[in-house]
Scaffold this motif. Structure first.
Motif, PDB file in Angstrom:
ATOM      1  N   TRP A 135      60.471 -82.562   0.084  1.00 34.90           N
ATOM      2  CA  TRP A 135      61.324 -83.677  -0.909  1.00 34.90           C
ATOM      3  C   TRP A 135      59.716 -83.856  -1.970  1.00 34.90           C
ATOM      4  O   TRP A 135      58.521 -84.123  -1.888  1.00 34.90           O
TER       5      TRP A 135
ATOM      6  N   ALA B 155      71.177 -87.574  -6.528  1.00 32.63           N
ATOM      7  CA  ALA B 155      71.436 -88.767  -7.173  1.00 32.63           C
ATOM      8  C   ALA B 155      70.749 -89.579  -7.207  1.00 32.63           C
ATOM      9  O   ALA B 155      70.799 -90.237  -8.357  1.00 32.63           O
ATOM     10  N   ASP B 156      69.814 -89.634  -6.229  1.00 26.91           N
ATOM     11  CA  ASP B 156      69.378 -90.795  -6.618  1.00 26.91           C
ATOM     12  C   ASP B 156      68.227 -90.996  -7.294  1.00 26.91           C
ATOM     13  O   ASP B 156      67.416 -92.338  -8.245  1.00 26.91           O
ATOM     14  N   TYR B 157      68.206 -89.790  -7.871  1.00 25.61           N
ATOM     15  CA  TYR B 157      66.185 -89.644  -8.768  1.00 25.61           C
ATOM     16  C   TYR B 157      66.914 -89.442  -9.994  1.00 25.61           C
ATOM     17  O   TYR B 157      66.112 -88.795 -11.124  1.00 25.61           O
TER      18      TYR B 157
ATOM     19  N   SER C 295      70.404 -91.953   3.998  1.00 20.21           N
ATOM     20  CA  SER C 295      69.378 -90.837   3.168  1.00 20.21           C
ATOM     21  C   SER C 295      69.106 -90.877   2.381  1.00 20.21           C
ATOM     22  O   SER C 295      70.242 -91.008   2.060  1.00 20.21           O
ATOM     23  N   GLN C 296      68.464 -90.600   1.459  1.00 18.37           N
ATOM     24  CA  GLN C 296      68.252 -90.237   0.016  1.00 18.37           C
ATOM     25  C   GLN C 296      69.090 -88.954  -0.178  1.00 18.37           C
ATOM     26  O   GLN C 296      69.018 -87.920   0.277  1.00 18.37           O
ATOM     27  N   SER C 297      69.508 -89.332  -1.559  1.00 18.52           N
ATOM     28  CA  SER C 297      69.789 -88.172  -2.242  1.00 18.52           C
ATOM     29  C   SER C 297      69.546 -87.844  -3.364  1.00 18.52           C
ATOM     30  O   SER C 297      69.008 -88.422  -4.341  1.00 18.52           O
TER      31      SER C 297
ATOM     32  N   TYR D 264      58.461 -84.717  -5.317  1.00 19.52           N
ATOM     33  CA  TYR D 264      58.949 -86.272  -6.660  1.00 19.52           C
ATOM     34  C   TYR D 264      57.480 -85.967  -7.703  1.00 19.52           C
ATOM     35  O   TYR D 264      55.641 -85.604  -7.844  1.00 19.52           O
TER      36      TYR D 264
ATOM     37  N   SER E 119      66.419 -82.939  -9.674  1.00 16.45           N
ATOM     38  CA  SER E 119      67.495 -83.358 -10.671  1.00 16.45           C
ATOM     39  C   SER E 119      66.507 -84.807 -10.754  1.00 16.45           C
ATOM     40  O   SER E 119      65.753 -85.980 -10.015  1.00 16.45           O
TER      41      SER E 119
ATOM     42  N   GLU F 193      65.380 -90.699 -13.145  1.00 17.92           N
ATOM     43  CA  GLU F 193      63.968 -90.971 -13.142  1.00 17.92           C
ATOM     44  C   GLU F 193      63.052 -90.039 -14.048  1.00 17.92           C
ATOM     45  O   GLU F 193      63.739 -88.671 -14.380  1.00 17.92           O
TER      46      GLU F 193
END
Length: 178
Positions: free
Chosen positions: A146, A27-29, A23-25, A148, A120, A32
């Motif tokens: 989530w 920290a992945d972003y 799964s995404q976290s 974005y 993040s 960005e």
């Protein structure tokens, strides 16, 4: 020979099964852009359009949300007015607190306990339990939101709704800041 087939099957199935658990976290972003400052974005008038999809992917409800948002220091109020495709309406007033390190907490009349979230990069993850009225009964369901930030005006929100860890459906929203 049979044992070899079982080992081969297990070797093939294991990566597929584990990939499903990935799964995404947040920290992945982290890198960005544009960077999301929730207090800055949710300040003023926001309009949103959304859908709720059941487990099978079918759209169960469409809705619009008009939001009046304001912040004083680290305290924010998000006043949401929902209008659903079946003509029903709903109002939710979030009271948010901005903490250090991009963390937020919040309460609303139909939220059980306290919602918690963190930003993040351009992303925000928000978790809470909502009292959801359905056919005269009220169910407590969990939301994993989530959000974005796309640009200074548009933010996309995808939320998974579940109960007892079983996915019930998804909400997708597009926010537009005036």
């Amino acid at each position: 020979m049979m044992q070899r087939r079982m080992l081969l099957s297990a070797a093939i199935a294991a990566p597929i099964a584990l990939a499903g658990c990935a799964s995404q976290s947040l920290a992945d972003y982290a890198g960005e852009k544009p960077m999301l400052d929730l207090a800055q974005y949710f300040n003023g008038r926001i309009d949103a359009h959304g859908i709720f999809q059941g487990r099978n992917g079918k759209i169960v409800k469409r809705f619009t949300v008009m939001m009046d948002c304001q912040w004083t220091g680290n305290q924010g109020v998000l006043d949401e007015s929902f209008t659903y495709s079946d003509g029903s309406t709903q109002r939710r007033i979030w009271r948010l607190t901005k903490h250090a390190d991009g963390r937020y907490s919040g309460t609303a009349g139909d939220v059980v306990g306290e919602a918690v979230g963190q930003t993040s990069g351009n992303a925000f993850r928000w978790n809470y339990t909502l009292k959801l009225p359905v056919d005269g009964k009220v169910y407590e369901v969990q939301f994993d939101d989530w959000m974005y930030l796309m640009d200074k005006h548009v933010m996309i929100n995808r939320a998974t709704m579940s109960k007892f860890g079983i996915r019930l459906g998804e909400v997708t929203l597009s926010f537009t800041k005036r």
